[in-house]
Design an enzyme around this catalytic site. Structure first.
Site, mmCIF file in Angstrom:
data_model
loop_
_atom_site.group_PDB
_atom_site.id
_atom_site.type_symbol
_atom_site.label_atom_id
_atom_site.label_comp_id
_atom_site.label_asym_id
_atom_site.label_seq_id
_atom_site.Cartn_x
_atom_site.Cartn_y
_atom_site.Cartn_z
ATOM 1 N N ARG A 45 0.814 -1.216 0.000
ATOM 2 C CA ARG A 45 0.000 0.000 0.000
ATOM 3 C C ARG A 45 0.849 1.269 0.000
ATOM 4 O O ARG A 45 0.418 2.330 0.420
ATOM 5 C CB ARG A 45 -0.956 0.002 1.188
ATOM 6 C CG ARG A 45 -1.948 -1.153 1.098
ATOM 7 C CD ARG A 45 -3.003 -1.117 2.182
ATOM 8 N NE ARG A 45 -3.677 -2.404 2.282
ATOM 9 C CZ ARG A 45 -4.666 -2.793 1.489
ATOM 10 N NH1 ARG A 45 -5.102 -1.992 0.530
ATOM 11 N NH2 ARG A 45 -5.226 -3.980 1.634
ATOM 12 N N HIS A 75 2.685 -11.231 -4.881
ATOM 13 C CA HIS A 75 1.477 -10.464 -5.182
ATOM 14 C C HIS A 75 1.892 -9.011 -5.312
ATOM 15 O O HIS A 75 2.476 -8.439 -4.401
ATOM 16 C CB HIS A 75 0.440 -10.650 -4.075
ATOM 17 C CG HIS A 75 -0.930 -10.226 -4.479
ATOM 18 N ND1 HIS A 75 -1.220 -8.928 -4.838
ATOM 19 C CD2 HIS A 75 -2.076 -10.919 -4.627
ATOM 20 C CE1 HIS A 75 -2.497 -8.856 -5.174
ATOM 21 N NE2 HIS A 75 -3.043 -10.060 -5.063
ATOM 22 N N TYR A 78 -1.135 -3.259 -4.328
ATOM 23 C CA TYR A 78 -2.548 -2.931 -4.574
ATOM 24 C C TYR A 78 -2.722 -1.561 -5.231
ATOM 25 O O TYR A 78 -3.803 -1.237 -5.725
ATOM 26 C CB TYR A 78 -3.320 -2.927 -3.246
ATOM 27 C CG TYR A 78 -3.462 -4.291 -2.630
ATOM 28 C CD1 TYR A 78 -4.004 -5.344 -3.361
ATOM 29 C CD2 TYR A 78 -3.077 -4.527 -1.318
ATOM 30 C CE1 TYR A 78 -4.132 -6.601 -2.796
ATOM 31 C CE2 TYR A 78 -3.204 -5.785 -0.743
ATOM 32 C CZ TYR A 78 -3.730 -6.814 -1.490
ATOM 33 O OH TYR A 78 -3.860 -8.051 -0.932
ATOM 34 N N HIS A 115 -3.567 -7.553 -10.028
ATOM 35 C CA HIS A 115 -4.999 -7.410 -10.325
ATOM 36 C C HIS A 115 -5.140 -6.671 -11.644
ATOM 37 O O HIS A 115 -4.370 -5.755 -11.918
ATOM 38 C CB HIS A 115 -5.701 -6.628 -9.219
ATOM 39 C CG HIS A 115 -5.794 -7.393 -7.936
ATOM 40 N ND1 HIS A 115 -6.361 -6.877 -6.805
ATOM 41 C CD2 HIS A 115 -5.387 -8.647 -7.609
ATOM 42 C CE1 HIS A 115 -6.306 -7.783 -5.832
ATOM 43 N NE2 HIS A 115 -5.709 -8.858 -6.295
ATOM 44 N N GLU A 151 -4.828 -11.424 -12.503
ATOM 45 C CA GLU A 151 -5.815 -12.055 -11.615
ATOM 46 C C GLU A 151 -7.206 -11.515 -11.913
ATOM 47 O O GLU A 151 -7.398 -10.308 -12.075
ATOM 48 C CB GLU A 151 -5.449 -11.793 -10.148
ATOM 49 C CG GLU A 151 -6.467 -12.406 -9.182
ATOM 50 C CD GLU A 151 -6.046 -12.320 -7.721
ATOM 51 O OE1 GLU A 151 -4.970 -11.783 -7.421
ATOM 52 O OE2 GLU A 151 -6.820 -12.804 -6.887
ATOM 53 N N ASP A 185 -8.920 -16.534 -8.934
ATOM 54 C CA ASP A 185 -9.255 -16.507 -7.512
ATOM 55 C C ASP A 185 -10.678 -17.030 -7.353
ATOM 56 O O ASP A 185 -11.617 -16.473 -7.936
ATOM 57 C CB ASP A 185 -9.125 -15.063 -7.005
ATOM 58 C CG ASP A 185 -9.300 -14.944 -5.506
ATOM 59 O OD1 ASP A 185 -10.327 -15.447 -4.991
ATOM 60 O OD2 ASP A 185 -8.437 -14.346 -4.842
ATOM 61 N N HIS A 188 -13.144 -14.470 -6.011
ATOM 62 C CA HIS A 188 -13.483 -13.447 -7.002
ATOM 63 C C HIS A 188 -14.433 -14.003 -8.062
ATOM 64 O O HIS A 188 -15.374 -13.315 -8.474
ATOM 65 C CB HIS A 188 -12.216 -12.902 -7.671
ATOM 66 C CG HIS A 188 -11.249 -12.278 -6.710
ATOM 67 N ND1 HIS A 188 -10.035 -11.777 -7.091
ATOM 68 C CD2 HIS A 188 -11.328 -12.079 -5.359
ATOM 69 C CE1 HIS A 188 -9.401 -11.297 -6.028
ATOM 70 N NE2 HIS A 188 -10.160 -11.478 -4.967
ATOM 71 N N HIS A 222 -5.899 -18.858 -6.609
ATOM 72 C CA HIS A 222 -6.055 -18.374 -5.245
ATOM 73 C C HIS A 222 -7.276 -19.065 -4.671
ATOM 74 O O HIS A 222 -8.399 -18.826 -5.138
ATOM 75 C CB HIS A 222 -6.247 -16.857 -5.219
ATOM 76 C CG HIS A 222 -4.969 -16.090 -5.382
ATOM 77 N ND1 HIS A 222 -4.941 -14.754 -5.701
ATOM 78 C CD2 HIS A 222 -3.677 -16.487 -5.245
ATOM 79 C CE1 HIS A 222 -3.675 -14.353 -5.750
ATOM 80 N NE2 HIS A 222 -2.894 -15.389 -5.490
ATOM 81 N N ASP A 235 -15.309 -8.195 -2.544
ATOM 82 C CA ASP A 235 -14.154 -9.060 -2.394
ATOM 83 C C ASP A 235 -13.865 -9.267 -0.904
ATOM 84 O O ASP A 235 -13.102 -8.530 -0.313
ATOM 85 C CB ASP A 235 -12.963 -8.399 -3.101
ATOM 86 C CG ASP A 235 -11.720 -9.267 -3.070
ATOM 87 O OD1 ASP A 235 -11.807 -10.421 -2.608
ATOM 88 O OD2 ASP A 235 -10.658 -8.781 -3.502
ATOM 89 N N HIS A 237 -12.721 -12.359 1.592
ATOM 90 C CA HIS A 237 -12.304 -13.766 1.676
ATOM 91 C C HIS A 237 -12.798 -14.408 2.968
ATOM 92 O O HIS A 237 -12.867 -13.752 4.005
ATOM 93 C CB HIS A 237 -10.784 -13.880 1.613
ATOM 94 C CG HIS A 237 -10.215 -13.347 0.326
ATOM 95 N ND1 HIS A 237 -8.876 -13.420 0.017
ATOM 96 C CD2 HIS A 237 -10.802 -12.738 -0.730
ATOM 97 C CE1 HIS A 237 -8.665 -12.885 -1.180
ATOM 98 N NE2 HIS A 237 -9.817 -12.450 -1.645
ATOM 99 N N GLU A 267 -5.484 -17.385 0.483
ATOM 100 C CA GLU A 267 -5.396 -16.017 1.031
ATOM 101 C C GLU A 267 -6.549 -15.829 2.010
ATOM 102 O O GLU A 267 -7.256 -14.833 1.996
ATOM 103 C CB GLU A 267 -5.525 -14.991 -0.093
ATOM 104 C CG GLU A 267 -4.467 -15.071 -1.177
ATOM 105 C CD GLU A 267 -4.788 -14.166 -2.363
ATOM 106 O OE1 GLU A 267 -5.937 -14.202 -2.856
ATOM 107 O OE2 GLU A 267 -3.893 -13.422 -2.782
#
Ligand SMILES: [Zn+2]
Ligand SMILES: [Zn+2]
Length: 293
Positions: A45, A75, A78, A115, A151, A185, A188, A222, A235, A237, A267
């Site tokens: 981030r 990964h 973001y 992503h 992804e 994923d 997703h 994922h 989204d 999880h 994840e």
């Protein structure tokens, strides 16, 4: 009597924290019994990233070799948004993606997952076009041993890549695109409206994956359950079996010929110390030819 050699179980792992040290992440993955792993190589981030420490790079490589944890996946940040219409953010995103590829390559990691992106102004068609431009720019700037994977997204507002066809459109004829694969994923997919709760549903989705993308392009899965319901477009999880996909959905997925050999990274939430071991065992117990207590 014919003797059959047992095939090794498909690769399975979790996203592990690097908590300051990359080599520590490999130790954590090994302690959990993982045969695959995923990490962030930098704060996901923040735009700025600390340079990789050469000693840590060689420790990371050495430990992964020693424990045979393969593939390893990074990964990407973001903050990277390949679909943005905004020039400044697009430039930063392409630069950050190249930096992520450089780092992944130095670490000897097999895959970098990013992503697909999101565009607040809606239009998936324009979004797809912008992702293609951004990817072409990044791919033309270098060669990496690490393979880039796109992804699929949950279909939150503005998300590009929630439909399998959109990922197919991004990849089709993309300059350098033969070097790009896909990470699917499960959360997703389900959030975006793909019903994978039954063997029939998983079979149908496998057909769509084949038509839109091509099965051999999917390199990593994922494995996440979804807190919310089918087509919820959020989204969130959940632990394996405790969400909308449920145990039967995961049983169908991990035993389907299209998906069972693809390395799976969980994840799932890490709300207790037992969460990762429990989710890993749940997946193993669902596999028809592999049971552990
Ligand atoms: Zn994911
Ligand atoms: Zn997610």
């Amino acid at each position: 009597m014919k003797s059959t050699r047992p095939t090794p179980p498909p690769r399975l792992g979790v996203h592990v924290s690097i908590a300051g040290k990359l080599s520590g992440a490999v130790e954590n993955a090994e302690a959990l019994g993982c045969t695959a792993m995923q990490i962030f190589s930098r704060s996901p981030r923040m735009w700025s990233a600390k340079a990789l420490d050469p000693d840590e790079v060689s420790r990371f490589r050495g430990l992964r070799e020693k424990y045979d944890i393969k593939p390893a996946v990074i990964h990407a940040s973001y903050l990277i948004n390949l679909a943005t219409p905004e020039g400044g953010l697009k430039r930063r995103s392409v630069e950050a993606l190249i930096d992520e590829l450089d780092r992944a390559d130095r670490l000897g990691v097999e895959y970098l997952v990013v992503h697909v992106g999101s565009c607040k102004d809606g239009g998936a068609v324009e979004g797809v076009e912008r992702v293609r431009e951004a990817l072409a720019a990044a791919l033309s700037s270098g060669r990496w041993s690490t393979q880039l994977l796109l992804e699929d997204t949950a279909g939150e507002r503005g998300d590009v890549g929630a439909r399998l066809e959109e990922i197919g459109m991004i990849l089709k004829g993309l300059p350098g695109g033969e070097r790009v694969g896909v990470c699917l994923d499960t959360c997703h997919l389900f959030a975006a409206g793909y019903d994978i709760t039954t063997p029939v549903g998983v079979e149908r989705v496998a057909g769509w994956v084949e038509r839109a993308i091509g099965q051999d392009r999917v390199k990593v899965v994922h494995g996440n359950d979804s807190k919310k319901g089918l087509n919820c477009r959020v989204d969130r999880h959940q632990h394996i079996g405790l969400g909308g996909i449920g145990l039967e959905g995961f049983r169908a997925w991990v035993n389907h010929p299209a998906f069972r050999e693809i390395p799976m990274i969980l994840e799932t939430p890490k709300d207790t110390p037992e969460a990762d071991p429990r989710n890993l065992i749940t997946i193993k117990n669902l596999r028809r030819h592999e049971r552990s207590e």
